[in-house]
Design a protein around this motif. Structure first.
Motif, PDB file in Angstrom:
ATOM      1  N   SER A  69     -11.008   1.903   0.189  1.00 24.97           N
ATOM      2  CA  SER A  69     -10.005   1.729  -0.868  1.00 24.97           C
ATOM      3  C   SER A  69      -8.688   1.174  -0.306  1.00 24.97           C
ATOM      4  O   SER A  69      -8.105   1.746   0.620  1.00 24.97           O
ATOM      5  CB  SER A  69      -9.751   3.081  -1.541  1.00 24.97           C
ATOM      6  OG  SER A  69      -8.438   3.154  -2.023  1.00 24.97           O
ATOM      7  N   GLU A  70      -8.234   0.079  -0.901  1.00 24.19           N
ATOM      8  CA  GLU A  70      -6.960  -0.542  -0.490  1.00 24.19           C
ATOM      9  C   GLU A  70      -5.798   0.434  -0.702  1.00 24.19           C
ATOM     10  O   GLU A  70      -4.917   0.574   0.149  1.00 24.19           O
ATOM     11  CB  GLU A  70      -6.746  -1.805  -1.352  1.00 24.19           C
ATOM     12  CG  GLU A  70      -5.535  -2.619  -0.976  1.00 24.19           C
ATOM     13  CD  GLU A  70      -5.809  -3.486   0.241  1.00 24.19           C
ATOM     14  OE1 GLU A  70      -6.789  -4.255   0.189  1.00 24.19           O
ATOM     15  OE2 GLU A  70      -5.055  -3.381   1.205  1.00 24.19           O
ATOM     16  N   ARG A  71      -5.816   1.127  -1.829  1.00 21.43           N
ATOM     17  CA  ARG A  71      -4.696   2.030  -2.145  1.00 21.43           C
ATOM     18  C   ARG A  71      -4.622   3.215  -1.202  1.00 21.43           C
ATOM     19  O   ARG A  71      -3.544   3.604  -0.772  1.00 21.43           O
ATOM     20  CB  ARG A  71      -4.816   2.545  -3.576  1.00 21.43           C
ATOM     21  CG  ARG A  71      -4.299   1.562  -4.572  1.00 21.43           C
ATOM     22  CD  ARG A  71      -4.141   2.244  -5.893  1.00 21.43           C
ATOM     23  NE  ARG A  71      -3.487   1.363  -6.821  1.00 21.43           N
ATOM     24  CZ  ARG A  71      -3.256   1.674  -8.090  1.00 21.43           C
ATOM     25  NH1 ARG A  71      -3.637   2.844  -8.544  1.00 21.43           N
ATOM     26  NH2 ARG A  71      -2.662   0.835  -8.877  1.00 21.43           N
ATOM     27  N   TRP A  72      -5.797   3.805  -0.897  1.00 20.90           N
ATOM     28  CA  TRP A  72      -5.764   4.926   0.049  1.00 20.90           C
ATOM     29  C   TRP A  72      -5.312   4.440   1.420  1.00 20.90           C
ATOM     30  O   TRP A  72      -4.551   5.103   2.119  1.00 20.90           O
ATOM     31  CB  TRP A  72      -7.137   5.603   0.169  1.00 20.90           C
ATOM     32  CG  TRP A  72      -7.430   6.625  -0.900  1.00 20.90           C
ATOM     33  CD1 TRP A  72      -8.549   6.682  -1.681  1.00 20.90           C
ATOM     34  CD2 TRP A  72      -6.623   7.755  -1.290  1.00 20.90           C
ATOM     35  NE1 TRP A  72      -8.478   7.764  -2.535  1.00 20.90           N
ATOM     36  CE2 TRP A  72      -7.315   8.438  -2.309  1.00 20.90           C
ATOM     37  CE3 TRP A  72      -5.396   8.246  -0.876  1.00 20.90           C
ATOM     38  CZ2 TRP A  72      -6.816   9.586  -2.930  1.00 20.90           C
ATOM     39  CZ3 TRP A  72      -4.880   9.390  -1.490  1.00 20.90           C
ATOM     40  CH2 TRP A  72      -5.590  10.043  -2.502  1.00 20.90           C
ATOM     41  N   LEU A  73      -5.774   3.246   1.787  1.00 14.67           N
ATOM     42  CA  LEU A  73      -5.407   2.741   3.118  1.00 14.67           C
ATOM     43  C   LEU A  73      -3.905   2.447   3.188  1.00 14.67           C
ATOM     44  O   LEU A  73      -3.266   2.709   4.215  1.00 14.67           O
ATOM     45  CB  LEU A  73      -6.239   1.501   3.459  1.00 14.67           C
ATOM     46  CG  LEU A  73      -6.353   1.239   4.948  1.00 14.67           C
ATOM     47  CD1 LEU A  73      -7.074   2.354   5.688  1.00 14.67           C
ATOM     48  CD2 LEU A  73      -7.090  -0.069   5.204  1.00 14.67           C
ATOM     49  N   ASN A  74      -3.340   1.945   2.101  1.00 12.82           N
ATOM     50  CA  ASN A  74      -1.887   1.713   2.087  1.00 12.82           C
ATOM     51  C   ASN A  74      -1.124   3.039   2.199  1.00 12.82           C
ATOM     52  O   ASN A  74      -0.113   3.123   2.896  1.00 12.82           O
ATOM     53  CB  ASN A  74      -1.470   0.972   0.813  1.00 12.82           C
ATOM     54  CG  ASN A  74      -1.789  -0.504   0.926  1.00 12.82           C
ATOM     55  OD1 ASN A  74      -1.949  -1.022   2.027  1.00 12.82           O
ATOM     56  ND2 ASN A  74      -1.903  -1.182  -0.207  1.00 12.82           N
TER      57      ASN A  74
END
Ligand SMILES: C[S@@+](CC[C@H](N)C(=O)[O-])C[C@H]1O[C@@H](n2cnc3c(N)ncnc32)[C@H](O)[C@@H]1O
Length: 183
Positions: A69-74
């Motif tokens: 997930s892009e959001r979790w990684l951010n």
């Protein structure tokens, strides 16, 4: 399966991290088998709850935080912004190079993955371990069928069970922590 969290979910996870960081996530990180110079993978790092405590135990090593997930990684980048020994990888386990990690850990990740996806993920994780490398997972005990699938697939992939224990985690309940060694 790709899934992006809502802002509320990220906020609530940050709150849980503030309230239970030491008793839940640091307690797990403290049991990871580190000397300080290992190459380590946090598979399904989320917002970096465990990584925050694991990275500081690797002064001469490197922690790779991987999430689909892009959001979790951010959110994870934000949590770990002060660390210089962390790299971030967005995507799937299939991206991982063979025999590149001394330790791979999964914290509350595998139980959420479908059986058919686990059949791809677990071989990719075990291949990414160096010979003698260690796989550690902590997963909720509530879904015993899923736990059986996870254990079966790990052992099918030439990993030898080393330790196993059940812990009672604040708010989350009973969880199984297993440690495996790659031959
Ligand atoms: C319940 S969260 C746990 C996050 C973190 N490990 C923790 O304990 O706070 C599960 C995480 O696994 C990630 N995830 C799920 N399936 C994945 C996959 N196939 N590959 C990589 N990450 C995955 C999700 O995006 C999510 O961030």
């Amino acid at each position: 399966m790709k899934y992006e969290p809502t802002r509320l979910e990220i906020f609530l996870t940050r709150l849980a991290f503030l309230l239970y960081g030491k008793s839940v996530y640091q307690a797990f990180a403290d049991c990871l088998p580190f000397n300080g110079n290992e190459q380590v993978l946090d598979f399904g790092c989320g917002m970096g709850t465990v990584a925050y405590y694991a990275a500081r135990k690797l002064p001469n090593g490197q922690l790779t935080c991987l999430d689909i997930s892009e959001r979790w990684l951010n959110a994870c980048r934000k949590t770990l912004r002060r660390y210089r020994n962390v790299i971030f990888l967005k995507g799937e386990s299939q991206l991982l190079a063979n025999e590149s990690f001394d330790v791979v850990y999964c914290h509350f990740v595998l139980h959420d993955i479908s059986d058919s996806e686990l059949e791809r993920v677990i071989p990719a994780l075990t291949k990414s371990l160096k010979p003698g490398g260690v796989l550690v997972f902590r997963e909720p005990l509530s879904n015993t069928k899923k736990i059986s699938v996870i254990k079966y697939l790990i052992e099918q992939n030439r990993l030898i069970p080393k330790n196993s224990r059940i812990t009672d985690i604040p708010v989350m309940g009973n969880a199984l922590e297993n440690v495996y060694i790659k031959q």
